[in-house]
Write an enzyme that holds these catalytic residues in place. Sequence first.
Site, short mmCIF file in Angstrom:
data_model
loop_
_atom_site.label_atom_id
_atom_site.label_comp_id
_atom_site.label_asym_id
_atom_site.label_seq_id
_atom_site.Cartn_x
_atom_site.Cartn_y
_atom_site.Cartn_z
N GLU A 40 0.85 -1.20 0.00
CA GLU A 40 0.00 0.00 0.00
C GLU A 40 0.88 1.24 0.00
OE1 GLU A 40 -3.28 -0.15 -1.11
OE2 GLU A 40 -3.50 -1.60 0.52
N HIS A 41 0.52 2.20 -0.85
CA HIS A 41 1.30 3.44 -1.02
C HIS A 41 2.71 3.15 -1.52
CE1 HIS A 41 -1.51 6.53 0.67
NE2 HIS A 41 -2.08 5.41 1.11
N THR A 42 2.86 2.00 -2.11
CA THR A 42 4.16 1.65 -2.70
C THR A 42 4.20 2.03 -4.18
OG1 THR A 42 3.20 -0.54 -2.94
CG2 THR A 42 4.77 -0.26 -1.16
N GLY A 46 -15.96 5.48 -2.45
CA GLY A 46 -15.40 5.81 -1.14
C GLY A 46 -15.01 4.60 -0.31
N GLY A 64 -12.46 2.46 -1.09
CA GLY A 64 -11.08 2.03 -1.31
C GLY A 64 -11.02 0.89 -2.32
N SER A 74 -11.49 1.50 -5.66
CA SER A 74 -11.16 2.10 -6.96
C SER A 74 -12.33 2.32 -7.89
CB SER A 74 -10.13 1.27 -7.71
OG SER A 74 -8.91 1.48 -7.16
N SER A 75 -13.39 2.87 -7.33
CA SER A 75 -14.51 3.22 -8.21
C SER A 75 -14.08 4.28 -9.21
CB SER A 75 -15.71 3.71 -7.40
OG SER A 75 -15.34 4.82 -6.62
N GLU A 77 -6.62 11.57 -13.44
CA GLU A 77 -6.89 11.70 -12.01
C GLU A 77 -5.90 12.64 -11.33
OE1 GLU A 77 -8.42 8.35 -10.12
OE2 GLU A 77 -8.16 9.16 -8.11
N ASP A 79 -4.36 1.47 -9.51
CA ASP A 79 -5.80 1.24 -9.68
C ASP A 79 -6.15 1.14 -11.16
OD1 ASP A 79 -5.57 1.66 -7.01
OD2 ASP A 79 -6.55 3.61 -6.99
#
Length: 381
Positions: A32-34, A121, A123, A125-126, A157, A169
Amino acid sequence: MALLPGEVVARFSGSAEPVIYRAPGRVNLIGEHTDYNLGFVLPIALDMACYTAILPADHSCLRIYSRDMDREFCIGVAELTFAKPRGEWSDYVVGVARELATAGFPIEPCDLYIASDVPAGAGLSSSAALEIATAMALLGERRMGRIEIARLGQRAESQFVGMPCGIMDQYAAVFGHSGAALKIDCRSLEHEYVQLPENVRIIAVNSMVKHELGTSAYRQRVAECQEAVAAIRKSDPHVQSLRDVTLERFQAIEATIPEIARRRARHVISDNRRVVDFSAAARSGDLAEMGRLFVASHRSMQHDYEISCEEIDFLVDTAIEIPGVYGARMTGGGFGGCTVNLVAPEAVANFEQHLGAAYQEWYGKAPAFYECRPAEGASRA
Ligand code: GLA
């Protein structure tokens, strides 16, 4: 199918047949956040998807209808270049249209009808699903490389919507595969498939909360990682991103990095390692190790990256006490949304019953459960 041609025709009272495209949401298993640190991630595409139908039109606009919001937005195709973000759902669509035009794919007047079953919302990836389904619809028969489609969605985005996201995503929405998770190398933009053991279920649990820290905290984390890179470059000038730092090297030099940046770097560098280790454990069917890595990743996000929240920690802490649960962690950008859980098939019913009741008792709302099976990436529906 989540979207029927009849409802599209009825909305726009056109005579042509609409063409429908779909792009899936994703759940990230680990890493995550990588992605914006050019490391590894391991998402699976979901069978929940966004559907965009397109019809040619004889007006001069890009007319967009969102079934989920029951709202319509129109912009002249000639005005796309000057468009400013409005802070609304339509920004994702306009951002994609602008990027396509810039990339040499002009936008013809048309009607778009959009419907999604990826919860917003959460998480999951809508927004990437919306970007990629829209890009596919606006491209139509025109050819663009799949990796370029993913990058275009990311640019829409980050540059138009204003969320400086990584590539995960959109990449998952494009390249998802029904048999496996995708281990994506966010530096080379290549992926390999990681088959998951048969005897485990992946359950996403939606906390139904999204704290409004989202974009600003994300932006701050991006900056803190850059600070860490700058500090590391004083001793290791070849380092371009946190991807270039091994865990061993980080441990040797961490005292030279300012405290906040050090903790952020520790999360990213150790989560990169966990993606590699988790993939190996999945391939050898080692569920206990997979679960251990899930929980280690969560603790790292909770304490070092500081992107969790009370409700999510509650869901993780409660889940891992339930028999048959191998591991649990938050998934996605943070500050709410979903956890992802590895659960033995025979334990799923009890897991959902027990976790649902405990969450309801503490927070007065029912979480939603989604059983996640790897699905195919974007296509014509
Ligand atoms: C959001 C971003 C992704 C990624 C995740 C965190 O979903 O869009 O690029 O950074 O957060 O892993």
